[in-house]
Structure formats: C-alpha cells, structure tokens
Design an enzyme around this catalytic site. Sequence first.
Site, PDB file in Angstrom:
ATOM      1  N   LEU A 106       0.606  -1.097  -0.044  1.00  0.00           N
ATOM      2  CA  LEU A 106      -0.157  -0.167  -0.058  1.00  0.00           C
ATOM      3  C   LEU A 106       0.813   1.244  -0.169  1.00  0.00           C
ATOM      4  CD1 LEU A 106      -3.048  -0.836   2.496  1.00  0.00           C
ATOM      5  CD2 LEU A 106      -2.628  -1.688   0.062  1.00  0.00           C
ATOM      6  N   HIS A 145      -3.488   4.152  -2.389  1.00  0.00           N
ATOM      7  CA  HIS A 145      -4.214   3.281  -1.745  1.00  0.00           C
ATOM      8  C   HIS A 145      -4.826   3.963  -0.581  1.00  0.00           C
ATOM      9  CE1 HIS A 145      -1.487   0.228  -3.674  1.00  0.00           C
ATOM     10  NE2 HIS A 145      -2.730  -0.419  -3.795  1.00  0.00           N
ATOM     11  N   LYS A 167      -5.877   5.366 -12.154  1.00  0.00           N
ATOM     12  CA  LYS A 167      -4.610   5.039 -12.832  1.00  0.00           C
ATOM     13  C   LYS A 167      -4.834   3.728 -13.475  1.00  0.00           C
ATOM     14  CE  LYS A 167      -1.209   2.821 -11.871  1.00  0.00           C
ATOM     15  NZ  LYS A 167      -0.427   2.002 -11.579  1.00  0.00           N
TER      16      LYS A 167
END
Length: 265
Positions: free
Chosen positions: A18, A22, A133
């Site tokens: 992460l 995130h 993304k």
Amino acid sequence: MSLKLNHPVAFVPTMGALHAGHQSLIEIAKSLENEVVVSVFVNPLQFENPDDFLSYPKTLEKDIAIAEASGATFVWSPTFEEIYPGNPELVSAGVIGNLFEGVHRFGHFDGVLTVVKRLFDLVEPKYAIFGEKDFQQLFLIKEMVNRLKLPITVISAPTIREASGLAMSSRNVRLSVSDRSTAAGIYSSLLAATSENEIGRARQVLAKGINSIPGFITDYVEIIDEENFEVASENTANPRAIVAGWINGVRLIDNMVMKKVVASK
Ligand code: PAF
C-alpha cells in the site's frame, strides 16, 4: 466461507504494498461508510508472467498499519484456497479486455474480473473504490457490475502522483532514483498533450514526448474514447490519453483526460 462484517460496507480491494494512492481510496471509502474493508490478495490469475507474480512486493504488516491508519475497520488477507476453492469460475473481460493492456498482458483482465467478482461475492459491499490510474481495469469492472447487475456502486478515485508527477504504483519501489525522475516524463508528456485542442496534434505531441523519454520502451501510447476504448477521432466527446511501457524492467502505466476535441479545419 463467510466474513463477519457490519453492513453496509465500503470496500477497497488491493494486492498490498500500500502507498498514498491506496490511502486515498481508503479515505474515500471511509467518507462513504463506517465499515471499511481492505483486502490484500496478490491474485495469481492476473499475472501473465510468473516471475512478476513471485516478485510482487509483499509487505503485509506495513499494509495493515497503513490501512488502519487510513480508516479501514477490517483488513482481510485471504488465502488462495479461500478465494478459489475448487476451480475458479472465470469471468471474461470480453473484447475490450483484449485491447491495449490486454494485448501486452494476455488474459490479465479475465484474471482481474474473476478475482474482483469473487471478492464482491464474499464481501457484498455497497461501494467498491478503484483508482483511475488503472483506467482500463476500472472501465471493465464498471462494465462487469452493470452486465451482471450487481448491487454495488463502483467509485472511481483520481490518480495520486508523486511530487514529480509520476503516478503512484506499488511497482515504483523497484525504480532507482534516476529511473523515477526519468519516469516523470510520462506525466509531462501527458500534460503537454492536454494543451492541444486538435486530436491529431495532441496525439503527435504525446507520442513525441513519450518517445523522447530516455530508456522508455513503449507498449502503447494512444488517445482513446473513454466510453468504448476506440481510437479517438475529432468527433470523440471524451478523449483520454493512455500510455504503458517499461523503464529498466519496471512496467508503468498512466492516463489523462484530454481536452474536448475541436475538429481541424
Ligand atoms: O488494482 C489492483 O490492485 C488489482 O488489480 C485488484 C483490483 C485488487 C484485483 O486483484
């Protein structure tokens, strides 16, 4: 298996490692529901290259700390057997799954949709949050939710970037300091193309920028219609540039909304 959750749930599926990208997804989840589930599962079905799967960064303890600090109430790291008891029921990503990313990562999106469907069945979220993304992934997940009429709202979250403009990715940890600054050329090329209001010109500026990034091996660079992944024309209402390629063995992808196209005279 059944998970003991306090529904309604906002869900952030991840493969771990992460980062701030995130964290922003988890924060969005927290703004939607109190019960926020973060899954950490590196899904072998979506890796077309076994070495990439084996070397995918694994940082579970750190991930739990980051997820909890960002608002997660349940961090779930299932085993392969929990996700795939018996033969996984494969979900096909269809024709769009074989374009762009799908050309270079054959079967990747079938693997993504298969695991996401399985995670959805187990978590039964009200909301599921995914980053822009991975734009083709986001598109295909939304399309699957609509097609299967799942009672889930898919929320898309903006790309989080490093100070240089490089899109945050778990794979960035494999870039050296100098690779990272080279990789920022992807962002500046995308940005340069947004200032063009003619589609052919935007495409040229983008390709020139991307092709001049030292050591960047391009998989694809294109401006598409974000509604259907067809190559954009001057009539496209929602053009989006998409780019993928390699720097020193690390695969990077990015995308950006382009200006509404003005037809050339
Ligand atoms: O974007 C990812 O991290 C993965 O593709 C996902 C959605 C968690 C499925 O494994």
